[in-house]
Design an enzyme around this catalytic site. Structure first.
Site, PDB file in Angstrom:
ATOM      1  N   GLU A  83       0.870  -1.165   0.000  1.00  0.00           N
ATOM      2  CA  GLU A  83       0.000   0.000   0.000  1.00  0.00           C
ATOM      3  C   GLU A  83       0.916   1.225   0.000  1.00  0.00           C
ATOM      4  O   GLU A  83       1.794   1.319   0.864  1.00  0.00           O
ATOM      5  CB  GLU A  83      -0.876  -0.022   1.259  1.00  0.00           C
ATOM      6  CG  GLU A  83      -1.922   1.054   1.250  1.00  0.00           C
ATOM      7  CD  GLU A  83      -2.799   1.045   2.499  1.00  0.00           C
ATOM      8  OE1 GLU A  83      -2.730   0.092   3.281  1.00  0.00           O
ATOM      9  OE2 GLU A  83      -3.544   2.027   2.666  1.00  0.00           O
TER      10      GLU A  83
ATOM     11  N   ARG B 152       4.777 -12.869   9.640  1.00  0.00           N
ATOM     12  CA  ARG B 152       5.425 -11.557   9.516  1.00  0.00           C
ATOM     13  C   ARG B 152       6.790 -11.612  10.162  1.00  0.00           C
ATOM     14  O   ARG B 152       7.016 -12.381  11.096  1.00  0.00           O
ATOM     15  CB  ARG B 152       4.637 -10.510  10.287  1.00  0.00           C
ATOM     16  CG  ARG B 152       3.463  -9.933   9.598  1.00  0.00           C
ATOM     17  CD  ARG B 152       2.788  -8.941  10.530  1.00  0.00           C
ATOM     18  NE  ARG B 152       3.210  -7.571  10.258  1.00  0.00           N
ATOM     19  CZ  ARG B 152       2.674  -6.831   9.292  1.00  0.00           C
ATOM     20  NH1 ARG B 152       1.744  -7.317   8.536  1.00  0.00           N
ATOM     21  NH2 ARG B 152       3.088  -5.597   9.094  1.00  0.00           N
TER      22      ARG B 152
ATOM     23  N   LYS C  23       4.682   0.634   9.141  1.00  0.00           N
ATOM     24  CA  LYS C  23       4.778   1.932   8.464  1.00  0.00           C
ATOM     25  C   LYS C  23       4.170   3.031   9.327  1.00  0.00           C
ATOM     26  O   LYS C  23       4.703   4.134   9.389  1.00  0.00           O
ATOM     27  CB  LYS C  23       4.048   1.873   7.128  1.00  0.00           C
ATOM     28  CG  LYS C  23       4.852   1.182   6.052  1.00  0.00           C
ATOM     29  CD  LYS C  23       4.095   1.153   4.739  1.00  0.00           C
ATOM     30  CE  LYS C  23       2.988   0.123   4.792  1.00  0.00           C
ATOM     31  NZ  LYS C  23       2.344  -0.116   3.491  1.00  0.00           N
TER      32      LYS C  23
HETATM   33  P1  ATP Z   1       2.608  -1.977   7.848  1.00  0.00           P
HETATM   34  O1  ATP Z   1       1.947  -2.571   9.029  1.00  0.00           O
HETATM   35  O2  ATP Z   1       4.040  -1.683   8.041  1.00  0.00           O
HETATM   36  O3  ATP Z   1       1.861  -0.828   7.235  1.00  0.00           O
HETATM   37  P2  ATP Z   1       1.440  -3.558   5.869  1.00  0.00           P
HETATM   38  O4  ATP Z   1       1.285  -5.016   5.949  1.00  0.00           O
HETATM   39  O5  ATP Z   1       0.226  -2.739   6.059  1.00  0.00           O
HETATM   40  O6  ATP Z   1       2.599  -3.149   6.804  1.00  0.00           O
HETATM   41  P3  ATP Z   1       1.617  -3.388   3.051  1.00  0.00           P
HETATM   42  O7  ATP Z   1       2.050  -2.250   2.244  1.00  0.00           O
HETATM   43  O8  ATP Z   1       0.192  -3.763   3.031  1.00  0.00           O
HETATM   44  O9  ATP Z   1       2.089  -3.110   4.527  1.00  0.00           O
HETATM   45  O10 ATP Z   1       2.534  -4.648   2.781  1.00  0.00           O
HETATM   46  C1  ATP Z   1       2.863  -5.167   1.536  1.00  0.00           C
HETATM   47  C2  ATP Z   1       3.238  -6.599   1.714  1.00  0.00           C
HETATM   48  O11 ATP Z   1       4.331  -6.716   2.636  1.00  0.00           O
HETATM   49  C3  ATP Z   1       2.092  -7.386   2.270  1.00  0.00           C
HETATM   50  O12 ATP Z   1       1.991  -8.591   1.554  1.00  0.00           O
HETATM   51  C4  ATP Z   1       2.466  -7.605   3.700  1.00  0.00           C
HETATM   52  O13 ATP Z   1       1.921  -8.784   4.169  1.00  0.00           O
HETATM   53  C5  ATP Z   1       3.993  -7.633   3.638  1.00  0.00           C
HETATM   54  N1  ATP Z   1       4.579  -7.232   4.922  1.00  0.00           N
HETATM   55  C6  ATP Z   1       4.393  -6.079   5.585  1.00  0.00           C
HETATM   56  N2  ATP Z   1       5.043  -6.093   6.768  1.00  0.00           N
HETATM   57  C7  ATP Z   1       5.659  -7.288   6.845  1.00  0.00           C
HETATM   58  C8  ATP Z   1       6.488  -7.932   7.824  1.00  0.00           C
HETATM   59  N3  ATP Z   1       6.802  -7.334   8.973  1.00  0.00           N
HETATM   60  N4  ATP Z   1       6.961  -9.167   7.562  1.00  0.00           N
HETATM   61  C9  ATP Z   1       6.643  -9.782   6.407  1.00  0.00           C
HETATM   62  N5  ATP Z   1       5.876  -9.245   5.452  1.00  0.00           N
HETATM   63  C10 ATP Z   1       5.386  -8.016   5.660  1.00  0.00           C
HETATM   64 MG    MG Z   2      -1.464  -2.755   4.923  1.00  0.00          MG
END
Ligand code: ATP
Ligand code: MG
Length: 553
Positions: free
Chosen positions: A32, A257, A267
């Site tokens: 995102e 994760r 983020k």
């Molecule tokens: P955040 O909580 O940091 O905003 P998010 O999951 O909302 O993370 P996205 O932009 O939706 O962030 O993530 C893109 C991809 O990266 C998704 O498939 C998500 O599952 C993966 N991802 C995000 N954080 C992690 C993590 N800590 N470990 C493994 N994969 C991750």
């Molecule tokens: Mg997300």
């Protein structure tokens, strides 16, 4: 790096291929664009792109930009830059927003099938009626609207007749489902907000759980790899694709994760650190964002080998930051030319060395790579050593310089300390030493032993530099949990950044380029900071030679 390991994701894919469910592999990385990528994303990137590579398939980059409020082009650009830096190539770039028309058509299909309805309840009412894990939810009074009425209302929602939040479109599934995600989830909402790509075209936006499976299917994704928190959403993922009659629907597989102790991998929390001025920006070298790590001197190879080592697991755990640092040292030690830099300089005058003599001393470029040969360092009568490398009253087992003691200057000579000057406050300002001309190259002329070898720089030829010593930003293992989540500031490590001015570095470091790393002898790995200029050098410490936290714990 060839990926030969087999994990549960690859096992599942192998089965699908054997059973003829798919005859190819396609994945996607779906960030995102609401922040910069962090080390957690690196794990997902390695899994998504790495899996496609392994099966000679493709991996697309898809920006999951269904929420117009939080997203920005700045983030889109940085995400692409970070993925490229890691060394991965996407097949195509997609935006979930490119599918808004398609998604809207899908929503209408569901309404026509009697599988979606417009609900007038407020967000709070809907939440309250969802029930709990133990109790079923309550059906909305609007649940049994006719298809005609639903089509009309959704059409008017789309035209902007209603205010933000006034109505939503919900999937009609099962309010008594044990899985709360299946209790008539919202699939479209009204948001009167401009979108960074579609502008004001839309005022209804699809929810993630609706957009995601359909975007995957539209692109021909076979395996949709995501993190464990989406496991409970899988039934909904499958429901959407089944109800809309996709023939070879993608299959969602979840992995754990990455959580890294002493760091924040979210983020939202990283944004918080930036907004509150705790760090200088997203690329502050203490941040475990990919841009912060890059500025700090991390290499893509170190990050990838870390991701390889932690593997792909099905249960959440916390990985130790020292494993990441281990991978970093492991990569840097064979890549980084050696250099000498004195962080806290103490002048040494070699009284018996000719005043204007300059000798070129040879030292290895990198002892781990003898094929690179030697480089020349200028040696003169006045040099700098570290303040810590002299003790007026040496403690036991102190093998560095002390009154009457002899040490080796790396690659140069043995010197013995005879006397020293002090300022009015009693601080030592300068040492007077003599050298043994027979010990040239740092070799003992007669078999006598010296234990200490010091790094040094010529006072005449050294360049001044600022050196920034970075350490963990937090001094507790779980910075977001140990105190009320809003204030991670209470958990900050006060020594996470120490700035040293007036450091003395070898002249060849003046030509160091951004992205190059060096091992400063006895000090660690360093890289020029983005702010470094030829006449105002700045180096960041990427990582110390040894893990100083291991001892503390
Ligand atoms: P955040 O909580 O940091 O905003 P998010 O999951 O909302 O993370 P996205 O932009 O939706 O962030 O993530 C893109 C991809 O990266 C998704 O498939 C998500 O599952 C993966 N991802 C995000 N954080 C992690 C993590 N800590 N470990 C493994 N994969 C991750
Ligand atoms: Mg997300």
């Amino acid at each position: 790096m060839e990926n030969t390991s087999v994990n549960f994701i690859h096992e599942a894919i192998n089965k699908d291929l054997e059973n003829g469910i798919y005859n190819r592999v396609q994945t996607r990385f779906p960030p995102e664009p609401n922040g910069y990528l962090h080390i957690g994303h690196a794990k997902a990137i390695c899994i998504d792109f790495g899996t496609a590579e392994k099966y000679n398939g493709v991996c697309n980059l898809r920006f999951d930009d269904t929420n117009p409020v939080k997203e920005d082009v700045e983030y889109v650009d940085s995400i692409m830059e970070d993925i490229k830096w890691l060394g991965f190539k996407w097949d195509k770039v997609h935006y979930a927003s490119d599918y808004f028309d398609f998604l809207h058509e899908c929503a209408i299909k569901l309404i026509k099938k009697g599988k979606a309805y417009v609900d007038d309840q407020s967000a709070d009412e809907i939440r309250a009626a969802r029930g709990t894990l133990k109790e079923p939810g309550t059906e909305s009074p609007y649940r049994n609207r006719t298809t005609q009425e639903n089509l009309d209302l959704f059409n008017r929602m789309t035209k902007g007749e209603f205010d933000t939040g006034a109505k939503v479109l919900r999937a009609k599934i099962d309010m008594a489902s044990p899985n709360i995600n299946m209790r008539d989830p919202i699939i479209y909402r009204i948001l009167k907000a401009s979108h960074h790509r579609t502008g004001d075209k839309w005022c209804v936006y699809p929810m993630y759980d609706f957009a995601h499976p359909l975007s995957d299917a539209a692109e021909g994704v076979t395996h949709s790899l995501c993190t464990l928190e989406f496991e409970d959403h899988r039934p909904l993922y499958d429901w959407v694709l089944r109800e809309l009659d996709f023939e070879m629907p993608p299959r969602q597989i979840e992995f754990a994760r990455l959580n890294l102790n002493y760091t924040l991998t979210s983020k939202r929390k990283c944004l918080n650190l930036v907004n509150e001025g705790v760090v200088s920006g997203w690329d502050d070298p203490r941040m475990f964002t990919l841009c912060g790590m890059r500025r700090r001197g991390f290499t893509p190879q170190a990050i990838k080998s870390f991701c390889e080592k932690i593997g792909v697991s099905k249960s959440n755990s916390v990985v130790d930051l020292s494993l990441l640092e281990f991978c970093l040292r492991d990569d840097l030690s064979h890549k980084s030319p050696r250099a000498m830099a004195v962080l806290k300089p103490l002048k040494v005058i070699i009284d018996n060395y000719p005043d204007d003599m300059v000798e070129e001393i040879e030292v290895e470029i990198n002892p781990e790579k003898p094929e690179l040969g030697m480089r020349k360092v200028k040696f003169t009568k006045e040099i700098y050593i570290e303040q810590d490398d002299f003790m007026e009253e040496p403690v036991k087992k102190y093998f560095r310089l002390a009154p009457g003691k002899e040490v080796r200057l790396k690659g140069a000579y043995f010197i013995t300390c005879n006397s020293w000057d002090k300022d009015e406050n009693g601080n030592i300002t300068c040492l007077h030493c003599t050298y043994d001309p027979q010990s040239k190259g740092g070799n003992s002329p007669d078999g006598r032993k010296v234990k200490g070898t010091l790094h040094w720089v010529s006072a005449k030829f050294a360049h001044d530099a600022q050196i920034r010593l970075y350490d963990r930003l937090f001094d507790v293992e779980n910075p977001s949990n140990e105190v009320g989540v809003t204030d991670f500031k209470d958990n900050l490590n006060p020594n996470s950044l120490v700035i040293l001015n007036g450091c003395k570095v070898e002249p060849y470091l003046a030509d160091a380029k951004i992205g190059e790393t060096f091992q400063f002898m006895r000090q660690g790995y360093f890289t020029p900071d983005y702010d470094s200029k030829p006449d105002a050098l700045i180096f960041n410490r990427t990582v110390a030679l040894k893990d100083s936290w291991a001892k503390k714990n």
